[in-house]
Motif scaffolding. Structure first.
Motif, PDB file in Angstrom:
ATOM      1  N   GLY A   1       0.814  -1.210   0.000  1.00 26.23           N
ATOM      2  CA  GLY A   1       0.000   0.000   0.000  1.00 26.23           C
ATOM      3  C   GLY A   1       0.846   1.257   0.000  1.00 26.23           C
ATOM      4  N   GLY A   2       2.018   1.171   0.664  1.00 24.93           N
ATOM      5  CA  GLY A   2       2.928   2.305   0.688  1.00 24.93           C
ATOM      6  C   GLY A   2       2.694   3.228   1.870  1.00 24.93           C
ATOM      7  N   ILE A   3       3.770   3.837   2.340  1.00 29.37           N
ATOM      8  CA  ILE A   3       3.736   4.913   3.323  1.00 29.37           C
ATOM      9  C   ILE A   3       4.353   6.129   2.659  1.00 29.37           C
ATOM     10  CG2 ILE A   3       4.586   5.735   5.548  1.00 29.37           C
ATOM     11  CD1 ILE A   3       2.496   3.577   5.856  1.00 29.37           C
ATOM     12  N   ASP A   4       3.614   7.213   2.649  1.00 27.82           N
ATOM     13  CA  ASP A   4       4.051   8.414   1.929  1.00 27.82           C
ATOM     14  C   ASP A   4       4.385   8.068   0.478  1.00 27.82           C
ATOM     15  OD1 ASP A   4       3.802   9.927   4.289  1.00 27.82           O
ATOM     16  OD2 ASP A   4       5.840   9.367   4.898  1.00 27.82           O
ATOM     17  N   GLY A   5       3.643   7.140  -0.071  1.00 29.99           N
ATOM     18  CA  GLY A   5       3.782   6.784  -1.467  1.00 29.99           C
ATOM     19  C   GLY A   5       4.898   5.817  -1.778  1.00 29.99           C
ATOM     20  N   VAL A   6       5.605   5.285  -0.767  1.00 29.69           N
ATOM     21  CA  VAL A   6       6.766   4.425  -0.987  1.00 29.69           C
ATOM     22  C   VAL A   6       6.459   3.007  -0.518  1.00 29.69           C
ATOM     23  CG1 VAL A   6       9.196   4.035  -0.451  1.00 29.69           C
ATOM     24  CG2 VAL A   6       8.338   6.372  -0.755  1.00 29.69           C
ATOM     25  N   GLY A   7       6.702   2.025  -1.381  1.00 29.74           N
ATOM     26  CA  GLY A   7       6.445   0.634  -1.031  1.00 29.74           C
ATOM     27  C   GLY A   7       7.587  -0.024  -0.293  1.00 29.74           C
ATOM     28  N   ALA A   8       8.821   0.238  -0.726  1.00 31.86           N
ATOM     29  CA  ALA A   8      10.018  -0.245  -0.026  1.00 31.86           C
ATOM     30  C   ALA A   8      10.939   0.944   0.161  1.00 31.86           C
ATOM     31  CB  ALA A   8      10.709  -1.345  -0.814  1.00 31.86           C
ATOM     32  N   LEU A   9      11.294   1.229   1.402  1.00 30.85           N
ATOM     33  CA  LEU A   9      12.135   2.381   1.716  1.00 30.85           C
ATOM     34  C   LEU A   9      13.484   1.886   2.209  1.00 30.85           C
ATOM     35  CD1 LEU A   9      12.435   5.428   1.941  1.00 30.85           C
ATOM     36  CD2 LEU A   9      11.497   5.286   4.264  1.00 30.85           C
ATOM     37  N   ILE A  10      14.524   2.167   1.430  1.00 29.26           N
ATOM     38  CA  ILE A  10      15.882   1.766   1.782  1.00 29.26           C
ATOM     39  C   ILE A  10      16.667   3.040   2.074  1.00 29.26           C
ATOM     40  CG2 ILE A  10      17.880   0.427   1.075  1.00 29.26           C
ATOM     41  CD1 ILE A  10      15.209  -1.144   1.197  1.00 29.26           C
ATOM     42  N   GLY A  11      16.886   3.308   3.357  1.00 30.03           N
ATOM     43  CA  GLY A  11      17.476   4.570   3.778  1.00 30.03           C
ATOM     44  C   GLY A  11      16.395   5.591   4.040  1.00 30.03           C
ATOM     45  N   ASP A  12      16.209   5.944   5.309  1.00 30.87           N
ATOM     46  CA  ASP A  12      15.124   6.835   5.706  1.00 30.87           C
ATOM     47  C   ASP A  12      15.703   8.177   6.149  1.00 30.87           C
ATOM     48  OD1 ASP A  12      12.950   8.153   6.726  1.00 30.87           O
ATOM     49  OD2 ASP A  12      12.353   6.563   8.112  1.00 30.87           O
ATOM     50  N   PRO A  13      15.538   9.235   5.362  1.00 33.96           N
ATOM     51  CA  PRO A  13      16.102  10.533   5.743  1.00 33.96           C
ATOM     52  C   PRO A  13      15.585  11.072   7.074  1.00 33.96           C
ATOM     53  CG  PRO A  13      15.437  10.524   3.437  1.00 33.96           C
ATOM     54  CD  PRO A  13      14.899   9.259   4.048  1.00 33.96           C
ATOM     55  N   SER A  14      14.373  10.672   7.461  1.00 35.78           N
ATOM     56  CA  SER A  14      13.814  11.193   8.707  1.00 35.78           C
ATOM     57  C   SER A  14      14.449  10.563   9.935  1.00 35.78           C
ATOM     58  CB  SER A  14      12.297  10.956   8.730  1.00 35.78           C
ATOM     59  OG  SER A  14      11.990   9.573   8.867  1.00 35.78           O
ATOM     60  N   LEU A  15      15.064   9.385   9.769  1.00 36.77           N
ATOM     61  CA  LEU A  15      15.668   8.696  10.907  1.00 36.77           C
ATOM     62  C   LEU A  15      17.187   8.723  10.838  1.00 36.77           C
ATOM     63  CD1 LEU A  15      15.060   7.018  13.449  1.00 36.77           C
ATOM     64  CD2 LEU A  15      15.144   4.965  12.022  1.00 36.77           C
ATOM     65  N   GLY A  16      17.717   8.785   9.658  1.00 38.60           N
ATOM     66  CA  GLY A  16      19.159   8.685   9.459  1.00 38.60           C
ATOM     67  C   GLY A  16      19.414   7.661   8.377  1.00 38.60           C
ATOM     68  N   VAL A  17      19.908   8.139   7.240  1.00 37.07           N
ATOM     69  CA  VAL A  17      20.046   7.245   6.097  1.00 37.07           C
ATOM     70  C   VAL A  17      21.221   6.310   6.304  1.00 37.07           C
ATOM     71  CG1 VAL A  17      18.982   8.860   4.499  1.00 37.07           C
ATOM     72  CG2 VAL A  17      21.444   8.976   4.911  1.00 37.07           C
ATOM     73  N   GLY A  18      21.300   5.318   5.440  1.00 38.57           N
ATOM     74  CA  GLY A  18      22.420   4.402   5.491  1.00 38.57           C
ATOM     75  C   GLY A  18      22.024   3.010   5.071  1.00 38.57           C
ATOM     76  N   PHE A  19      22.533   2.615   3.920  1.00 42.68           N
ATOM     77  CA  PHE A  19      22.441   1.244   3.441  1.00 42.68           C
ATOM     78  C   PHE A  19      23.823   0.987   2.868  1.00 42.68           C
ATOM     79  CE2 PHE A  19      21.143  -2.158   0.453  1.00 42.68           C
ATOM     80  CZ  PHE A  19      20.359  -2.930   1.298  1.00 42.68           C
ATOM     81  N   VAL A  20      24.702   0.420   3.684  1.00 40.76           N
ATOM     82  CA  VAL A  20      26.131   0.429   3.417  1.00 40.76           C
ATOM     83  C   VAL A  20      26.626  -1.003   3.206  1.00 40.76           C
ATOM     84  CG1 VAL A  20      28.403   1.070   4.317  1.00 40.76           C
ATOM     85  CG2 VAL A  20      26.406   2.504   4.813  1.00 40.76           C
ATOM     86  N   SER A  21      27.458  -1.180   2.176  1.00 37.00           N
ATOM     87  CA  SER A  21      28.085  -2.478   1.908  1.00 37.00           C
ATOM     88  C   SER A  21      27.053  -3.603   1.938  1.00 37.00           C
ATOM     89  CB  SER A  21      29.201  -2.742   2.922  1.00 37.00           C
ATOM     90  OG  SER A  21      30.176  -1.731   2.860  1.00 37.00           O
ATOM     91  N   SER A  22      25.952  -3.368   1.253  1.00 36.22           N
ATOM     92  CA  SER A  22      24.816  -4.291   1.302  1.00 36.22           C
ATOM     93  C   SER A  22      24.317  -4.583  -0.102  1.00 36.22           C
ATOM     94  CB  SER A  22      23.688  -3.692   2.154  1.00 36.22           C
ATOM     95  OG  SER A  22      24.097  -3.515   3.500  1.00 36.22           O
ATOM     96  N   SER A  23      23.427  -5.538  -0.204  1.00 39.71           N
ATOM     97  CA  SER A  23      22.850  -5.899  -1.499  1.00 39.71           C
ATOM     98  C   SER A  23      21.374  -6.204  -1.332  1.00 39.71           C
ATOM     99  CB  SER A  23      23.577  -7.105  -2.098  1.00 39.71           C
ATOM    100  OG  SER A  23      23.453  -8.245  -1.262  1.00 39.71           O
ATOM    101  N   LEU A  24      20.611  -5.840  -2.370  1.00 39.03           N
ATOM    102  CA  LEU A  24      19.169  -6.091  -2.376  1.00 39.03           C
ATOM    103  C   LEU A  24      18.771  -6.613  -3.734  1.00 39.03           C
ATOM    104  CD1 LEU A  24      16.228  -5.880  -1.357  1.00 39.03           C
ATOM    105  CD2 LEU A  24      16.269  -3.456  -1.992  1.00 39.03           C
ATOM    106  N   ASP A  25      18.289  -7.840  -3.764  1.00 35.42           N
ATOM    107  CA  ASP A  25      17.713  -8.440  -4.962  1.00 35.42           C
ATOM    108  C   ASP A  25      16.205  -8.488  -4.750  1.00 35.42           C
ATOM    109  OD1 ASP A  25      17.556  -9.851  -7.446  1.00 35.42           O
ATOM    110  OD2 ASP A  25      17.307 -11.702  -6.291  1.00 35.42           O
TER     111      ASP A  25
END
Length: 508
Positions: free
Chosen positions: A405-429
């Motif tokens: 359904g999405g939150i604020d129009g986003v279905g999958a959120l990778i890195g959240d600016p409101s909390l502190g971004v960061g998806f480091v040395s990782s992989s997503l398939d």
């Protein structure tokens, strides 16, 4: 109380003539004493060693336990109801056994409980209920404070006046940790309190080790009345540390708060849940405000902060806030896990943001990988299918997200600016589909990370990489199927990223 004398006299006669051995010479645990309920059949009463009168029946049960030899044995309860206005305390190497949870009923009032302070005790084949507690309430109806004990084929319930129904608690008995506890086919049926609870108090010996739950169920715990606002179905680590926990084919359903729950503070090591189901938990209303990491709300199918966990083929369905929640993951592995319809039954997502798989703050742990997800699925989340921020060394393989359904129009959120971004040395398939969220997948300020998969969607921006902190990100081989995108568009867009920070290759 009536003590049956005939059998004892016959045994005494045989003893005189040397025709049967003395009870103490029997093999350990083979002695059996029968206690009949006041409403059992006349035949059962005639064959019993003790007969209850329906009042203070704990006295007959305790007398039978005390009459067992030092080597132990079995106290067998007949069909019927045992009204206990006081506690029953099994001794070591004893079994308290009924005729089934639909035939033998133990009813505790007047602060009575079934308290296990000895080792090598088995409780089996009865229904237990506790109500109307008025003294210190921080104990359980079945209250286990020692190791090497088992509960099998028992169903129980309780009102809201006691802290737990089935409660394992370290209090320092024998100056040792609690080890080897088994619950098999045990049901917490609509109690006004925690269904299964582990904790400790006033002791340094607070490790619960080698704990096994098999085919157990926690149903509607705290749903209709509650001991406190945080009642869960299974709480495996409240104040105790826990190691080598195995939970297999267990179900948590309709609980006030989380279905399967661990508190943040205790140490959790070698935790494995297999083929479990957690559905319709988080019956408590959403709070008006919500602080991540606070105690405002849990509402998870599986709430598992700060620890080493493995989940095999576990299912979450219709839980109010989260399907699977992980904060400070220190080596978490999920294989073939599925979430359906997180957020079902709620409508206002302004404070709590429903998410199928929620991962946060692995950057403060030392695990590499911090999280591994393989072949996991989110279906029809009323919010996000996946959320991950402030994380490193995360490996997500073959993740399927269908129609979030999405939150604020986003279905999958990778890195959240409101909390502190960061998806480091990782992989997503990720293999994402759906049109409900206007931005199906959004990645903010990832670094040294790779994204692969496929998109099936008609939204205008199905996959976006954004943020000035983005660095060394590869988006590779994503195939997008859309009826609305311009011819030749990959559906992969960037926003606010520095030149050269994102490399998009082989996407169609």
């Amino acid at each position: 109380m009536i003590i049956q004398r005939t059998t004892r006299l016959i045994i005494a006669v045989f003893l005189v003539f040397g025709m049967v051995p003395f009870v103490g010479a029997l093999e350990p645990g083979t002695a059996t004493i029968t206690v009949a309920a006041s409403d059992s059949t006349s035949t059962a009463k005639a064959q019993a060693d003790y007969v209850c009168d329906g009042s203070n029946d704990q006295a007959e049960i305790q007398n039978a336990i005390n009459a067992l030899p030092a080597s132990g044995g079995t106290v067998r309860l007949t069909e019927g109801t045992f009204n206990c206005a006081g506690s029953v305390l099994p001794k070591a190497h004893t079994t308290l056994s009924g005729q089934g949870d639909d035939k033998t009923f133990i009813r505790f009032t007047n602060d009575g409980i079934l308290r296990v302070d000895a080792e090598y005790v088995t409780l089996e084949n009865f229904h237990v209920k506790g109500t109307g507690y008025s003294a210190s309430r921080d104990f359980g109806v079945v209250y286990i404070r020692a190791g090497h004990n088992a509960v099998r084929d028992v169903t129980g319930t309780a009102d809201r006046t006691i802290q737990g129904l089935f409660y394992v608690r370290s209090v320092g008995l024998g100056n040792k940790n609690i080890e080897d506890i088994e619950f098999t086919r045990v049901v917490a049926d609509s109690p006004g309190t925690y269904g299964f609870l582990h904790s400790s108090w006033g002791t340094d010996y607070k490790v619960h080790k080698n704990i096994r739950y098999t085919d157990c169920r926690a149903i509607d715990c705290g749903r209709y009345s509650a001991y406190n606002p945080w009642v869960t179905g299974f709480d495996f680590a409240e104040l105790n540390d826990i190691e080598n926990l195995r939970v297999t084919r267990c179900i948590a359903e309709g609980t006030l708060e989380s279905g399967f729950h661990f508190e943040y503070g205790p140490n959790k090591k070698d935790i494995v849940l297999t083929d479990c189901i957690s559905r319709n938990n988080g019956q408590k209303a959403f709070p008006k405000t919500y602080s991540l990491g606070g105690e405002d709300y849990f509402g998870a199918g599986y709430y598992a902060p700060r620890g080493a966990y493995t989940f095999n083929n576990c299912t979450a369905e219709g839980n109010s806030a989260y399907g699977f929640f992980f904060s400070y993951p220190d080596g978490v592995y999920l294989y073939d896990c599925t979430d359906f319809e997180t957020g079902r039954g709620k409508t206002d997502y302004s404070a709590v943001k429903p998410t199928s798989f929620f991962i946060v703050q692995s950057q403060l742990t030392n695990a590499n990988p911090s999280v591994v997800m393989e072949n996991c699925v989110s279906i029809n989340s009323h919010g996000r299918g996946l959320y991950a921020t402030l994380v490193d060394y995360v490996q997500v393989k073959n993740f399927t997200m269908t129609n979030p359904g999405g939150i604020d129009g986003v279905g999958a959120l990778i890195g959240d600016p409101s909390l502190g971004v960061g998806f480091v040395s990782s992989s997503l398939d990720i293999h994402a589909s759906g049109n409900s969220a206007s931005r199906l997948v959004t990645v903010n300020s990832a670094s040294n990370s790779k994204f692969t998969g496929s998109i099936v969607s008609d939204v205008a921006t199905p996959f976006t990489v954004a943020g000035g902190g983005t660095n060394n990100v590869v988006v590779e081989g994503i195939k997008t199927v859309s009826n609305t995108l311009p011819a030749g568009s990959t559906g992969i867009t960037t926003s606010g990223v520095n030149s050269g920070a994102v490399r998009i290759t082989d996407c169609t």
